[in-house]
Scaffold this active site. Structure first.
Site, PDB file in Angstrom:
ATOM      1  N   HIS A 374       0.769  -1.232   0.000  1.00  0.00           N
ATOM      2  CA  HIS A 374       0.000   0.000   0.000  1.00  0.00           C
ATOM      3  C   HIS A 374       0.807   1.294   0.000  1.00  0.00           C
ATOM      4  O   HIS A 374       0.268   2.359  -0.305  1.00  0.00           O
ATOM      5  CB  HIS A 374      -0.884  -0.033   1.248  1.00  0.00           C
ATOM      6  CG  HIS A 374      -2.061   0.854   1.163  1.00  0.00           C
ATOM      7  ND1 HIS A 374      -2.241   1.795   0.178  1.00  0.00           N
ATOM      8  CD2 HIS A 374      -3.132   0.938   1.955  1.00  0.00           C
ATOM      9  CE1 HIS A 374      -3.376   2.421   0.390  1.00  0.00           C
ATOM     10  NE2 HIS A 374      -3.942   1.922   1.457  1.00  0.00           N
ATOM     11  N   TYR A 488     -14.295   5.406   9.951  1.00  0.00           N
ATOM     12  CA  TYR A 488     -13.433   5.911   8.872  1.00  0.00           C
ATOM     13  C   TYR A 488     -13.979   5.447   7.534  1.00  0.00           C
ATOM     14  O   TYR A 488     -14.267   4.271   7.340  1.00  0.00           O
ATOM     15  CB  TYR A 488     -12.022   5.345   9.079  1.00  0.00           C
ATOM     16  CG  TYR A 488     -10.972   5.782   8.097  1.00  0.00           C
ATOM     17  CD1 TYR A 488     -10.000   6.707   8.469  1.00  0.00           C
ATOM     18  CD2 TYR A 488     -10.907   5.252   6.810  1.00  0.00           C
ATOM     19  CE1 TYR A 488      -9.000   7.093   7.575  1.00  0.00           C
ATOM     20  CE2 TYR A 488      -9.921   5.640   5.914  1.00  0.00           C
ATOM     21  CZ  TYR A 488      -8.977   6.551   6.306  1.00  0.00           C
ATOM     22  OH  TYR A 488      -7.996   6.933   5.423  1.00  0.00           O
ATOM     23  N   SER A 490     -12.893   6.412   3.407  1.00  0.00           N
ATOM     24  CA  SER A 490     -11.941   7.222   2.669  1.00  0.00           C
ATOM     25  C   SER A 490     -12.453   7.653   1.315  1.00  0.00           C
ATOM     26  O   SER A 490     -13.289   7.012   0.715  1.00  0.00           O
ATOM     27  CB  SER A 490     -10.623   6.472   2.495  1.00  0.00           C
ATOM     28  OG  SER A 490      -9.672   7.342   1.952  1.00  0.00           O
ATOM     29  N   THR A 501      -5.682  10.741  -0.223  1.00  0.00           N
ATOM     30  CA  THR A 501      -7.046  10.474   0.235  1.00  0.00           C
ATOM     31  C   THR A 501      -7.443  11.502   1.274  1.00  0.00           C
ATOM     32  O   THR A 501      -6.593  12.175   1.859  1.00  0.00           O
ATOM     33  CB  THR A 501      -7.162   9.084   0.885  1.00  0.00           C
ATOM     34  OG1 THR A 501      -6.291   9.044   2.018  1.00  0.00           O
ATOM     35  CG2 THR A 501      -6.807   7.988  -0.086  1.00  0.00           C
TER      36      THR A 501
END
Length: 660
Positions: A374, A488, A490, A501
């Site tokens: 990532h 959360y 995004s 993001t």
């Protein structure tokens, strides 16, 4: 640009993807040339130079949004304290930091204010990247059943992936554009005109017809790239000249060239022959599979990697790191969606190399998925790649069930990598395996499908499908645990140069009020009152989504200010020492949505030990979610509560006596 991007999807704390409408549109007709996916008349990076810069929000706006997000999570006394700390920050040290951030941003116009700190956040993280970072997205099966054979599908996907690589490096991949009015902008006429507009002005030309080019700066990291473990901060390495593919099977490593000396893709029949050779290799699983090391704590892995190099493995590691990508061939079929999720998210560890920018994993029955590292970027590039590879490999397959293998000597073309291991390295691998097993064995995954309705019905009710899904998670958590928690979601800021993001904070005073009305029902609100609350939730969620897409959230801004204070060696401002700040960033509900014809299922682990990782999709006539948790949470009960919540919501919406 306020209408520019609708809510976008992502996995985990930071993988965002561009809107599905961008990714699923019909791309330009595939080139008949078998070396390329397409030959765009508009160069791939044509708009990159003129992309607008990611804005830094006003400090007072960020503080206001921060306090709005804190409101549903705190009692009156806690909120008053947090509000005071936020105001003090806004008028004191925060003001100074904000002015410094603006100045720094002016001096770095080639990038965004979040890019550097965000890279550091990922590369400095020391926990294992398995479960803590890497997500997966699985491919939809090939519509032609006979093409789901492991050898055939693997060959076709490798060839399509290499076509993608050649197309993007030739600058002939269609630029990523969000079309608000496709009838005007997604046309050959527009493309013929815009290609003659200079790159320094091209974005403005697209903007005039409601088309918004997206940042493509991350795409170069897709291929030949690896995250190299280093003490304290890892390093991203890309070796574009390498021509070989890395294949893993039963924990053994193989490489062979997929490009010839002239840069042409090796004949599909030869690639198929080489893969068949690997699948036919009777070598057992190594006693000490080296792949486990990539699942270790990063400093531990960095030190072991140096020992590997010192013990004569430098060349083998170089071939692993520089390979175009990693293909993992698993020697078992996929049993069901839960098995698929576990296998594609983490697998056994022996047949993976988690540090590669991405791996295509394929089981014996042709079930395939992408697992990706990532730190190098967000999901924009990965999902575009997945969509293109799926489309090309199913519509223009390089080999068929009737294809014959090339008559080549694969024993000469395919090199099996040998790792030289001493007792210290063997011990390190055993330790990594134990740590890996303990970690992944603690993860539970459950899936839910709600068949009563989906996107189409919710749109007739003039409600945001995403807002309704998010509300169902708030209701489910309240039903299960009796409280509202930090959540959360995004959103991509790829509409801006080097955007990453922004966070949408779905837990609001509106969702709290609505959830309590549905779940606790003490005041017995009428169906009409419940419908009004649903509309309030949808409207507010839409506002948060638009703000986030335009870079007007608060999370990245406050993160950058904190990073700046730390980089200057300043004492951490009191705002960041507030328990409420820690609590809102302890994201118990980490959520991400993804819908694409190329994607069957996706998933990720929770971001905190007592959290849920919620991957979900709102389809035309159903809603699904794929949820993970560690032992601190009951994931089975949670998905049941989500289903119950959606049932409750749809019951109100289907009530014909209530006026729309």
């Amino acid at each position: 640009m306020a209408r520019l991007l609708t809510k976008t999807c992502l996995w985990r704390g930071g993988i965002a993807t561009s809107p599905s409408s961008v990714l699923l549109r019909a791309y330009s007709a595939g080139s008949s040339d078998t070396e390329y996916l397409q030959k765009s008349i508009v160069p791939t990076m044509h708009f990159q130079k003129s992309l607008p810069r990611l804005p830094i929000p006003k400090l007072e706006d960020s503080i206001k949004r921060y306090l709005n997000a804190q409101r549903p999570l705190l009692d009156e006394e806690q909120f008053r304290k947090t509000e005071q700390l936020a105001r003090d920050f806004q008028n004191g040290v925060g003001k100074q930091l904000h002015e410094e951030l603006l100045l720094q941003d002016k001096q770095n116009k080639h990038t965004s204010y979040i890019s550097g700190p965000w890279f550091d956040m990922y590369l400095c993280a020391r926990e294992p990247i398995v479960l803590n970072s890497n997500p997966f997205m699985s491919f939809t099966p090939d519509p032609k059943t006979e093409y789901n054979n492991q050898l055939i599908r693997a060959t076709n996907m490798v060839v399509s992936a290499m076509r993608f690589l050649k197309t993007i490096r030739a600058g002939q991949l269609e630029p990523e554009i969000f079309h608000l009015n496709p009838a005007k902008s997604d046309t050959q006429t527009f493309k013929r005109i815009i290609r003659f507009v200079p790159s320094s002005l091209s974005w403005y030309g697209a903007y005039l017809v409601n088309a918004y080019p997206l940042d493509m700066s991350q795409y170069f990291r897709l291929f030949n790239s690896t995250r190299i473990p280093k003490v304290n901060r890892d390093e991203l390495v890309t070796s574009e000249k390498a021509k070989h593919l890395l294949v893993l099977r039963k924990g053994n490593f193989y490489v062979f060239d997929v490009f010839d000396k002239d840069g042409n893709i090796v004949k599909p029949s030869e690639i198929q022959a080489h893969l068949q050779y690997i699948l036919s290799d009777s070598s057992p699983v190594p006693e000490f599979p080296v792949g486990y090391l990539t699942s270790e704590e990063r400093n531990t892995w960095a030190l072991v990697r140096q020992k590997l190099i010192d013990n004569g493995n430098e060349e083998a590691l170089r071939k692993v790191d520089s390979a175009v990508f990693c293909l993992c061939l698993d020697d078992f079929p996929t049993k069901d969606h839960i098995h698929l999720s576990h296998n594609m998210l983490h697998g056994s560890g022996q047949n993976r190399w988690y540090d590669k920018s991405f791996s295509i994993i394929m089981t014996q029955d042709g079930t395939a998925a992408i697992n990706f590292e990532h730190s190098w970027g967000d999901g924009v590039a990965v999902l575009r790649f997945q969509n293109e590879v799926f489309k090309d490999s199913t519509e223009r397959p390089a080999v068929s069930p009737q294809s014959e293998l090339a008559k080549v000597d694969s024993s000469k073309a395919v090199q099996k990598l040998v790792f030289h291991l001493n007792d210290s390295l063997k011990s390190a691998i055993s330790s990594a395996k134990n740590n890996f097993d303990n970690l992944v064995n603690s993860l539970t995954i459950e899936a839910m499908e709600f068949k009563r309705g989906g996107k189409e019905f919710l749109k007739t009710q003039k409600l945001s499908p995403d807002a309704v899904s998010q509300l169902s998670f708030q209701m489910a958590f309240l039903r299960q645990y009796g409280q509202t928690t930090a959540t959360y979601e995004s959103c991509s800021t790829a509409a801006f140069k080097h955007g990453r993001t922004e966070t949408i904070r779905p837990a609001s005073v509106y969702t709290k009020k609505c959830s309590e009305a549905f779940v606790r029902n003490s005041s017995k609100p009428s169906a009409a009152e419940l419908r009004n609350m649903l509309e309030e939730c949808s409207k507010y969620h839409g506002q948060l989504t638009k703000e986030a897409a335009m870079g007007q959230g608060f999370d990245r801004h406050l993160f950058a200010l904190r990073y700046l204070a730390a980089s200057k060696g300043q004492t951490l401002p009191e705002l960041y020492q507030d328990p409420a700040y820690a609590q809102i960033n302890h994201n118990v509900l980490s959520t991400s949505t993804l819908t694409s014809p190329a994607v069957q299922l996706g998933g990720f682990a929770p971001v905190v030990a007592d959290g849920f990782g919620v991957g979900y999709g709102v389809h035309d006539d159903w809603i699904g979610c794929n949820v993970s948790a560690y032992p601190a949470r009951d994931v089975k009960q949670f998905v049941q509560c989500v289903h119950q919540s959606l049932d409750d919501i749809f019951k109100v919406l289907e009530d014909k006596s209530v006026k729309k």
